[in-house]
Design a protein around this motif. Structure first.
Motif, mmCIF file in Angstrom:
data_model
loop_
_atom_site.group_PDB
_atom_site.id
_atom_site.type_symbol
_atom_site.label_atom_id
_atom_site.label_comp_id
_atom_site.label_asym_id
_atom_site.label_seq_id
_atom_site.Cartn_x
_atom_site.Cartn_y
_atom_site.Cartn_z
ATOM 1 N N GLY A 139 -25.319 18.823 -5.320
ATOM 2 C CA GLY A 139 -25.264 20.023 -6.146
ATOM 3 C C GLY A 139 -26.594 20.756 -6.180
ATOM 4 N N ALA A 140 -27.694 19.987 -6.253
ATOM 5 C CA ALA A 140 -29.029 20.602 -6.273
ATOM 6 C C ALA A 140 -29.309 21.338 -4.967
ATOM 7 C CB ALA A 140 -30.098 19.532 -6.524
ATOM 8 N N VAL A 141 -28.912 20.756 -3.839
ATOM 9 C CA VAL A 141 -29.114 21.415 -2.545
ATOM 10 C C VAL A 141 -28.352 22.735 -2.493
ATOM 11 C CG1 VAL A 141 -28.696 21.259 -0.058
ATOM 12 C CG2 VAL A 141 -29.516 19.266 -1.298
ATOM 13 N N ILE A 142 -27.073 22.684 -2.870
ATOM 14 C CA ILE A 142 -26.222 23.880 -2.770
ATOM 15 C C ILE A 142 -26.734 24.995 -3.678
ATOM 16 C CG2 ILE A 142 -23.909 24.781 -3.227
ATOM 17 C CD1 ILE A 142 -22.829 22.003 -2.414
ATOM 18 N N VAL A 143 -27.026 24.656 -4.927
ATOM 19 C CA VAL A 143 -27.472 25.675 -5.885
ATOM 20 C C VAL A 143 -28.806 26.270 -5.460
ATOM 21 C CG1 VAL A 143 -28.200 26.071 -8.274
ATOM 22 C CG2 VAL A 143 -26.185 24.665 -7.810
ATOM 23 N N THR A 144 -29.727 25.421 -4.989
ATOM 24 C CA THR A 144 -31.047 25.902 -4.563
ATOM 25 C C THR A 144 -30.940 26.851 -3.380
ATOM 26 O OG1 THR A 144 -32.071 23.837 -5.315
ATOM 27 C CG2 THR A 144 -33.347 25.209 -3.815
ATOM 28 N N LEU A 145 -30.104 26.501 -2.401
ATOM 29 C CA LEU A 145 -29.954 27.339 -1.212
ATOM 30 C C LEU A 145 -29.284 28.663 -1.529
ATOM 31 C CD1 LEU A 145 -28.887 24.694 1.475
ATOM 32 C CD2 LEU A 145 -31.113 25.779 1.207
ATOM 33 N N ILE A 146 -28.361 28.655 -2.473
ATOM 34 C CA ILE A 146 -27.627 29.882 -2.793
ATOM 35 C C ILE A 146 -28.450 30.818 -3.679
ATOM 36 C CG2 ILE A 146 -25.628 30.815 -4.030
ATOM 37 C CD1 ILE A 146 -24.044 28.381 -3.098
ATOM 38 N N GLY A 340 -32.503 16.428 -3.889
ATOM 39 C CA GLY A 340 -31.807 17.641 -3.463
ATOM 40 C C GLY A 340 -32.762 18.780 -3.199
ATOM 41 N N PHE A 341 -33.799 18.909 -4.047
ATOM 42 C CA PHE A 341 -34.808 19.946 -3.840
ATOM 43 C C PHE A 341 -35.519 19.764 -2.506
ATOM 44 C CE2 PHE A 341 -35.566 20.364 -8.710
ATOM 45 C CZ PHE A 341 -34.392 21.091 -8.822
ATOM 46 N N ILE A 342 -35.856 18.517 -2.175
ATOM 47 C CA ILE A 342 -36.619 18.256 -0.949
ATOM 48 C C ILE A 342 -35.756 18.517 0.292
ATOM 49 C CG2 ILE A 342 -37.917 16.524 0.342
ATOM 50 C CD1 ILE A 342 -38.539 15.203 -2.354
ATOM 51 N N ILE A 343 -34.466 18.163 0.205
ATOM 52 C CA ILE A 343 -33.558 18.475 1.316
ATOM 53 C C ILE A 343 -33.468 19.984 1.509
ATOM 54 C CG2 ILE A 343 -31.162 18.344 2.104
ATOM 55 C CD1 ILE A 343 -30.954 15.664 0.594
ATOM 56 N N ALA A 344 -33.373 20.717 0.401
ATOM 57 C CA ALA A 344 -33.343 22.178 0.480
ATOM 58 C C ALA A 344 -34.645 22.720 1.067
ATOM 59 C CB ALA A 344 -33.089 22.776 -0.902
ATOM 60 N N ALA A 345 -35.765 22.100 0.695
ATOM 61 C CA ALA A 345 -37.059 22.530 1.230
ATOM 62 C C ALA A 345 -37.103 22.356 2.742
ATOM 63 C CB ALA A 345 -38.191 21.742 0.581
ATOM 64 N N PHE A 346 -36.562 21.245 3.233
ATOM 65 C CA PHE A 346 -36.524 21.008 4.674
ATOM 66 C C PHE A 346 -35.749 22.122 5.381
ATOM 67 C CE2 PHE A 346 -34.234 19.163 8.331
ATOM 68 C CZ PHE A 346 -35.324 18.840 9.127
ATOM 69 N N ILE A 347 -34.624 22.519 4.791
ATOM 70 C CA ILE A 347 -33.812 23.590 5.384
ATOM 71 C C ILE A 347 -34.561 24.922 5.332
ATOM 72 C CG2 ILE A 347 -31.655 24.886 5.164
ATOM 73 C CD1 ILE A 347 -30.422 22.294 3.984
ATOM 74 N N PHE A 348 -35.214 25.204 4.188
ATOM 75 C CA PHE A 348 -36.002 26.428 4.066
ATOM 76 C C PHE A 348 -37.102 26.498 5.130
ATOM 77 C CE2 PHE A 348 -34.935 26.800 -0.682
ATOM 78 C CZ PHE A 348 -34.040 27.836 -0.460
ATOM 79 N N LEU A 349 -37.812 25.370 5.309
ATOM 80 C CA LEU A 349 -38.977 25.355 6.187
ATOM 81 C C LEU A 349 -38.610 25.372 7.673
ATOM 82 C CD1 LEU A 349 -41.250 22.816 4.277
ATOM 83 C CD2 LEU A 349 -41.394 25.306 4.283
ATOM 84 N N MET A 350 -37.369 25.032 7.995
ATOM 85 C CA MET A 350 -36.939 25.097 9.393
ATOM 86 C C MET A 350 -36.865 26.541 9.883
ATOM 87 S SD MET A 350 -36.554 22.247 10.976
ATOM 88 C CE MET A 350 -35.633 22.907 12.363
ATOM 89 N N LYS A 351 -36.572 27.463 8.967
ATOM 90 C CA LYS A 351 -36.380 28.863 9.367
ATOM 91 C C LYS A 351 -37.626 29.496 9.982
ATOM 92 C CE LYS A 351 -34.845 33.350 7.591
ATOM 93 N NZ LYS A 351 -34.363 34.089 6.400
#
Length: 391
Positions: A139-146, A340-351
């Protein structure tokens, strides 16, 4: 104090490595504190927001020599790494070295992203042990990314703590009452929150064209984040990226990854990354070297002060805190959200590094090396720097 200085200059590798050094030098060798007390103190810092390594060494100093030694140790611990990160920011942005840095960082940045991916993997493996924690992290990943909004983080942390505390606390444990706050001066709590409110108001009312506006707003931003960051320096990455890059555009995503990469080869607290961010934010606003130094100072103080104040505030009530089951049980939910925040950070930083054979190869190689060997992160960052210099 000499031992604190030596610890500061050799403390590579993040909180996990820091605790092993403290165990060897401060427990086994110097016997400043017992092993059980060190482990309990370190566990206690996990339920407080802020930098756990900083809070642990402050707590040790307080137990050994009281408030004065604790404050001196705090300064000795944060100043060298913050200074190093400030100098790196100045070299990157102000001394005509940007082109050289950009060439080197085509190798360093993917390595840094790979270390974030590995941190997400290892924390997930140790924290996500129940269905509840799994769903909280997802849930944290999804909400953070959106939403990509800095205000999401404290709300999700609060929700995660409430859910895990409610589900994991038994009726018998809930019946236990601890008179924790009977001897606490409530004015201290008001002072703690008052600092945040004062700087938030000043940042809002001072004209944004004023040279004092951005430093004040930076202090409020970092102080506020210092209050809500649970889970150590890795959680600093998604919070700061969302607020400073995605929302406020204080610096670019490439500059952000650059700072994070170089922080990995600097000994001391992971939160020294904020020194680089503060300096770069001031640089991008048009400030000169003096303004960048001011940005570095206000960022470093802002991010570290809440955690330092909290640990000094609660250390006298350490034994009572350990009895509060609801606080202890909230930690699993808070940690799950942090994963969840760190997983989202990984996705953010890949861009910003892009999808290419080189970048993906370095990210995957970094992950595998960290997973399959005992090689520490600083050596991988140094290897990336050397590749950039030689290729």
């Amino acid at each position: 104090m000499r031992d604190a200085v030596l610890f500061t200059l050799t403390a590579f590798g993040g909180p996990q490595a820091h605790i092993s050094i403290l165990l060897k030098e401060f427990v086994k060798k110097r016997q400043y504190i017992s092993e059980s007390d060190l482990l309990e103190l370190n566990a206690f810092t996990q339920i407080l927001p802020g930098p756990s390594s900083t809070q642990t060494i402050i707590g040790i100093a307080y137990k050994v020599g009281g408030l004065q030694l604790a404050l001196l140790t705090f300064l000795v611990w944060i100043i060298p790494s913050a200074t190093a990160m400030c100098l790196i920011a100045l070299a990157y942005s102000s001394l005509g070295q940007k082109e050289r840095f950009d060439h080197v960082l085509q190798f360093v940045q993917p390595v840094a992203v790979g270390t974030v991916g590995y941190a997400a993997f290892t924390l997930a493996r140790s924290v996500l042990k129940t269905r509840t924690t799994m769903w909280l992290a997802i849930g944290a990943v999804i909400v953070t990314l959106i939403l990509k909004n800095a205000f999401v983080f404290p709300i999700l942390i609060l929700i995660g703590g409430i859910i895990s505390s409610a589900l994991e606390t038994t009726a018998e444990e809930n019946a236990l009452r601890v008179k924790l706050f009977a001897g606490i001066n409530r004015n201290k709590v008001l002072y703690f929150l008052g600092v945040l409110l004062v700087f938030a108001i000043l940042g809002a009312i001072i004209n944004q064209t004023s040279p004092f506006s951005l430093p004040i707003r930076l202090f409020e931003n970092f102080y506020r984040n210092g209050i809500i960051i649970f889970g150590g320096g890795q959680v600093l990455v998604p919070l700061m990226f969302t607020e400073f890059v995605e929302m406020k555009h204080y610096l670019s995503s490439e500059q952000f990854i650059t700072g994070y990469a170089f922080q990995q080869i600097v000994p001391g607290p992971t939160f020294s990354f904020s020194s680089f961010l503060g300096a770069m934010a001031m640089k991008n606003s048009g400030s000169g070297i003096g303004g960048q130094v001011v940005g570095s100072i206000v960022a470093t103080l802002g991010i570290n002060l809440p955690g330092a104040i909290l640990v000094l505030f609660f250390v006298p009530f350490w034994s009572d805190l350990k009895k509060i089951t609801r606080i202890k049980n909230s930690l699993s939910g808070i940690n799950a959200v942090a994963v969840g925040f760190i997983i989202a950070a990984f996705i953010f930083l890949m861009k910003p590094i892009g999808v290419s054979f080189l970048s993906m190869g370095l990210v995957i190689s970094t992950f595998l090396i960290l997973y399959l060997t005992n090689l520490r992160t600083p050596f991988l960052i140094i290897a990336g720097v050397l590749m950039g210099l030689l290729v």
